[in-house]
Design a protein around this motif. Structure first.
Motif, PDB file in Angstrom:
ATOM      1  N   ASP A 180       0.798  -1.220   0.000  1.00  0.00           N
ATOM      2  CA  ASP A 180       0.000   0.000   0.000  1.00  0.00           C
ATOM      3  C   ASP A 180       0.840   1.283   0.000  1.00  0.00           C
ATOM      4  N   SER A 181       2.150   1.165  -0.269  1.00  0.00           N
ATOM      5  CA  SER A 181       2.988   2.358  -0.422  1.00  0.00           C
ATOM      6  C   SER A 181       2.603   3.077  -1.709  1.00  0.00           C
ATOM      7  N   LYS A 182       2.513   4.403  -1.640  1.00  0.00           N
ATOM      8  CA  LYS A 182       2.081   5.170  -2.807  1.00  0.00           C
ATOM      9  C   LYS A 182       3.295   5.639  -3.617  1.00  0.00           C
ATOM     10  N   TYR A 183       3.426   5.124  -4.818  1.00  0.00           N
ATOM     11  CA  TYR A 183       4.553   5.421  -5.686  1.00  0.00           C
ATOM     12  C   TYR A 183       4.171   6.441  -6.758  1.00  0.00           C
ATOM     13  N   GLY A 184       5.189   7.089  -7.303  1.00  0.00           N
ATOM     14  CA  GLY A 184       4.969   8.050  -8.377  1.00  0.00           C
ATOM     15  C   GLY A 184       5.761   7.700  -9.618  1.00  0.00           C
ATOM     16  N   VAL A 185       7.071   7.950  -9.555  1.00  0.00           N
ATOM     17  CA  VAL A 185       7.952   7.758 -10.702  1.00  0.00           C
ATOM     18  C   VAL A 185       9.163   6.940 -10.271  1.00  0.00           C
ATOM     19  N   GLN A 186       9.570   6.028 -11.130  1.00  0.00           N
ATOM     20  CA  GLN A 186      10.809   5.296 -10.885  1.00  0.00           C
ATOM     21  C   GLN A 186      11.902   5.914 -11.768  1.00  0.00           C
ATOM     22  N   LEU A 187      12.955   6.417 -11.119  1.00  0.00           N
ATOM     23  CA  LEU A 187      14.036   7.078 -11.849  1.00  0.00           C
ATOM     24  C   LEU A 187      15.252   6.167 -11.979  1.00  0.00           C
TER      25      LEU A 187
END
Length: 199
Positions: A180-187
């Motif tokens: 349930d961790s909220k992710y955005g972008v993987q760089l």
């Protein structure tokens, strides 16, 4: 009677001296001299989330740093908002709404370009990118893409780069896993180069 009073007074004085010495030792432990900024931030203040080594926050323009664990040099300058590095992932995810990187830089003597590459992106997210609080631009990230932003000039000192994520989403919300961790972008990588310099 007088002897007992003297003993009590001596015991009291010794107790006070011991307490003062313990307080001094504690203060010294929390405010040590001759330590690096990295040591203070990581071990004492806990504001630096990765251990970069003493002097590791200093950055040389044009150096490509990597977020994944496969390539060197790795980015170890997180001040929060990043997932733990994973050997099976090609990069590192932003977590939550803000992810920051801290640099110690030299004078730029002119404009610089901050360029970074993405590997994966959560659906529906957008990003506002800032440098020391100044908005450099906003974008809707795509996977396997490169983005670049210009900074007119930089003075020697700290540079805080931040990714402000709108609508981060968790794998659980997407029905992919129980995470349930909220992710955005993987760089994957990031470089700061002086304008006109090569990547």
């Amino acid at each position: 009677m007088k002897k007992k009073t003297i003993i009590k007074a001596a015991a009291y004085i010794i107790s006070v001296l011991l307490v003062l010495s313990y307080l001094y030792i504690l203060w010294q432990g929390m405010h040590p001299e001759n330590i690096s900024k990295e040591y203070r931030m990581y071990y004492i203040e806990h504001t630096l989330k990765d251990w970069p080594g003493n002097g590791g926050l200093h950055y040389t323009y044009g150096t490509i740093e990597y977020f994944d664990m496969e390539q060197e040099p790795q980015i170890k300058r997180s001040v929060g908002g990043w997932a733990e590095p994973d050997e099976e992932e090609p990069g590192r995810w932003t977590v939550g709404e803000n992810a920051g990187l801290l640099y110690d830089i030299d004078d730029s003597n002119g404009p610089v370009i901050v360029a970074f590459t993405t590997t994966k992106v959560m659906p529906g997210v957008s990003v506002e990118f800032t440098a020391n609080g100044e908005v450099l631009g906003s974008f809707e990230p795509e996977a396997d893409s490169e983005y670049s932003f210009e900074i007119q000039s930089l003075s020697a000192g700290e540079l805080l780069l931040e990714f402000h994520i709108t609508n981060p989403v968790s794998p659980k919300e997407l029905g992919l896993s129980q995470n349930d961790s909220k992710y955005g972008v993987q760089l994957k990588s990031l470089v700061i180069r002086q304008e006109g310099g090569s990547v």
